[in-house]
Design a protein around this motif. Structure first.
Motif, mmCIF file in Angstrom:
data_model
loop_
_atom_site.group_PDB
_atom_site.id
_atom_site.type_symbol
_atom_site.label_atom_id
_atom_site.label_comp_id
_atom_site.label_asym_id
_atom_site.label_seq_id
_atom_site.Cartn_x
_atom_site.Cartn_y
_atom_site.Cartn_z
ATOM 1 N N GLY A 55 -24.873 -0.512 24.269
ATOM 2 C CA GLY A 55 -24.063 0.123 25.051
ATOM 3 C C GLY A 55 -23.254 1.022 24.546
ATOM 4 N N ASN A 56 -22.539 0.907 23.421
ATOM 5 C CA ASN A 56 -21.663 1.748 22.675
ATOM 6 C C ASN A 56 -22.495 2.540 21.808
ATOM 7 O OD1 ASN A 56 -18.661 0.788 22.884
ATOM 8 N ND2 ASN A 56 -19.835 -1.186 22.585
ATOM 9 N N CYS B 27 -24.651 8.214 21.142
ATOM 10 C CA CYS B 27 -25.935 9.206 21.080
ATOM 11 C C CYS B 27 -25.809 10.174 22.395
ATOM 12 C CB CYS B 27 -27.117 8.203 21.472
ATOM 13 S SG CYS B 27 -27.686 7.336 20.018
ATOM 14 N N ALA B 28 -25.100 9.823 23.380
ATOM 15 C CA ALA B 28 -24.907 10.686 24.320
ATOM 16 C C ALA B 28 -23.990 11.914 24.024
ATOM 17 C CB ALA B 28 -24.467 9.862 25.935
ATOM 18 N N PHE C 252 -14.008 5.685 19.527
ATOM 19 C CA PHE C 252 -13.985 4.278 20.007
ATOM 20 C C PHE C 252 -14.880 3.407 20.181
ATOM 21 C CE2 PHE C 252 -12.571 1.747 23.686
ATOM 22 C CZ PHE C 252 -11.446 1.262 22.978
ATOM 23 N N SER C 253 -16.057 3.866 20.595
ATOM 24 C CA SER C 253 -17.307 3.273 20.912
ATOM 25 C C SER C 253 -17.833 2.587 19.357
ATOM 26 C CB SER C 253 -18.237 3.890 21.533
ATOM 27 O OG SER C 253 -18.029 4.235 22.887
ATOM 28 N N PHE C 254 -17.649 3.579 18.415
ATOM 29 C CA PHE C 254 -18.167 3.107 17.054
ATOM 30 C C PHE C 254 -17.170 2.164 16.587
ATOM 31 C CE2 PHE C 254 -17.834 3.494 12.580
ATOM 32 C CZ PHE C 254 -19.318 3.337 12.102
ATOM 33 N N PRO D 90 -18.094 0.107 27.602
ATOM 34 C CA PRO D 90 -19.289 1.088 27.782
ATOM 35 C C PRO D 90 -19.826 1.082 29.119
ATOM 36 C CG PRO D 90 -20.163 -0.785 26.284
ATOM 37 C CD PRO D 90 -18.655 -0.771 26.497
ATOM 38 N N LEU D 91 -19.753 -0.126 29.858
ATOM 39 C CA LEU D 91 -19.908 -0.233 31.185
ATOM 40 C C LEU D 91 -18.810 0.467 32.148
ATOM 41 C CD1 LEU D 91 -21.051 -4.101 31.450
ATOM 42 C CD2 LEU D 91 -22.610 -2.111 31.507
#
Length: 342
Positions: free
Chosen positions: A65-66, A71-72, A90-92, A311-312
């Motif tokens: 998800g992250n 990638c997006a 933040f996702s990383f 991510p959700l």
């Protein structure tokens, strides 16, 4: 029964000898501790296999998800704005955060020894708390970004430039990894006794300090001050920013504009509520001194489940992110079909 001076002297000598022997044992134990045992979740083998499957699936979903969010933001030019650049960072960070604990926890669920070396324990402690600190700073930076975008829209392009966004992100990373150096150093210098069993699935400061041979009130106070300053200062900044954002959004005449603003801010507030709610239960509430109780399971929530929810929350509540993710999935499907045709 009457004691004379000789008896009292002998008793005093025996007591002194026992004390010296006790201190000698303590010194021997403290010097022999080279590893710790993470008790984790001491259930039956069947339940541990079930937990391993659940946590392994959660870990894979969190990474996926992250990575999709990263990638997006990387491939969709519409998302290369300060808000989404901070979100990609933040996702990383979430990937690093969950990786600092879950792989070792999964290995311990299938292991009989469940040991972690002395330096490995404090290395995990350092990365876990440094990345957690960086998360609070990134959440504050994201709140500041939303404040500027909604409350100061005319100044936003000049204030939140790409270079400034990069500097803010770099500052969050650097400050996060520098903030807890002193508490970690102080705890690592404590003498540890024969008992090396940590009733937790990670190296947490509370259980570690309880293994110390000597009480360390100064170290405990310093850790409490560091935790309180970090949690309450960033939480105050975030709540103040979003209070001003909500006031500004309520003044927007367009219902569509209000819905879009609330949708973006709602995602941030949901993540903030999950993260801060759990860490305050662990490190601020009275239950923080009870690692055998609720602390272990609340730590599990914010260290394993919160990175999965993030991510959700961002993908389901953000229209632009959903469109970018659909675009990525279409590209992946097209490449797979192309490979099959070849």
């Amino acid at each position: 029964m009457v004691f004379n001076n000789a008896d009292f002297s002998d008793t005093h000598l025996v007591s002194s000898a026992l004390k010296k022997k006790e201190y000698s044992n303590v010194n021997n134990c403290s010097s022999s501790v080279s590893e710790f045992i993470l008790l984790g979740f001491p259930y039956t083998w069947e339940i541990q296999i079930l937990l391993f499957s659940i946590f392994c699936g959660t870990y894979i979903l969190t990474l996926t998800g992250n990575l999709c969010i990263i990638c997006a933001v990387r491939w969709d030019h519409r998302l290369q704005t300060p808000m989404y650049i901070l979100l990609a960072n933040f996702s990383f960070l979430e990937i690093c955060f969950i990786t600092s604990t879950v792989p070792k926890m999964l290995a311990n669920l299938l292991s009989e020894t469940r040991t972690i070396c002395f330096y490995g324990c404090f290395l995990q402690f350092y990365f876990f708390f440094s990345e957690g600190t960086a998360e609070t700073l990134f959440l504050s930076a994201m709140a500041f970004d939303r404040f500027l975008a909604i409350c100061r829209p005319l100044h936003y392009p000049t204030v939140m430039t790409a270079q400034r966004c990069i500097r803010i992100g770099a500052g969050c990373w650097v400050c996060g990894f520098l903030y807890f150096l002193l508490p970690i150093y102080l705890i690592s210098q404590l003498p540890f006794c024969c008992s090396n069993k940590i009733d937790h699935f990670l190296c947490d400061p509370g259980p570690l300090m309880k293994l110390s041979c000597v009480p360390a009130p100064a170290t405990e106070i310093i850790c409490a001050i560091y935790n309180s300053v970090l949690i309450f200062s960033t939480l105050f900044f975030i709540t103040s920013s979003y209070t001003l954002v909500i006031r500004a959004v309520l003044r927007v005449p367009s219902a569509e504009g209000r819905h879009k603003a609330f949708s973006t801010c709602g995602s941030h507030l949901a993540v903030v509520s999950l993260f801060y709610g759990s860490i305050m239960v662990v490190y601020v509430s009275p239950t923080a001194g009870n690692p055998a109780g609720i602390q272990k399971y609340v730590t599990l929530f914010y260290s394993v489940l919160t990175p999965l929810f993030n991510p959700l929350i961002y993908s389901l509540r953000n229209k632009e992110m959903k469109e970018a993710l659909r675009k990525i999935f279409r590209i992946v499907r097209f490449s797979q079909r192309h490979e099959r045709n070849i």
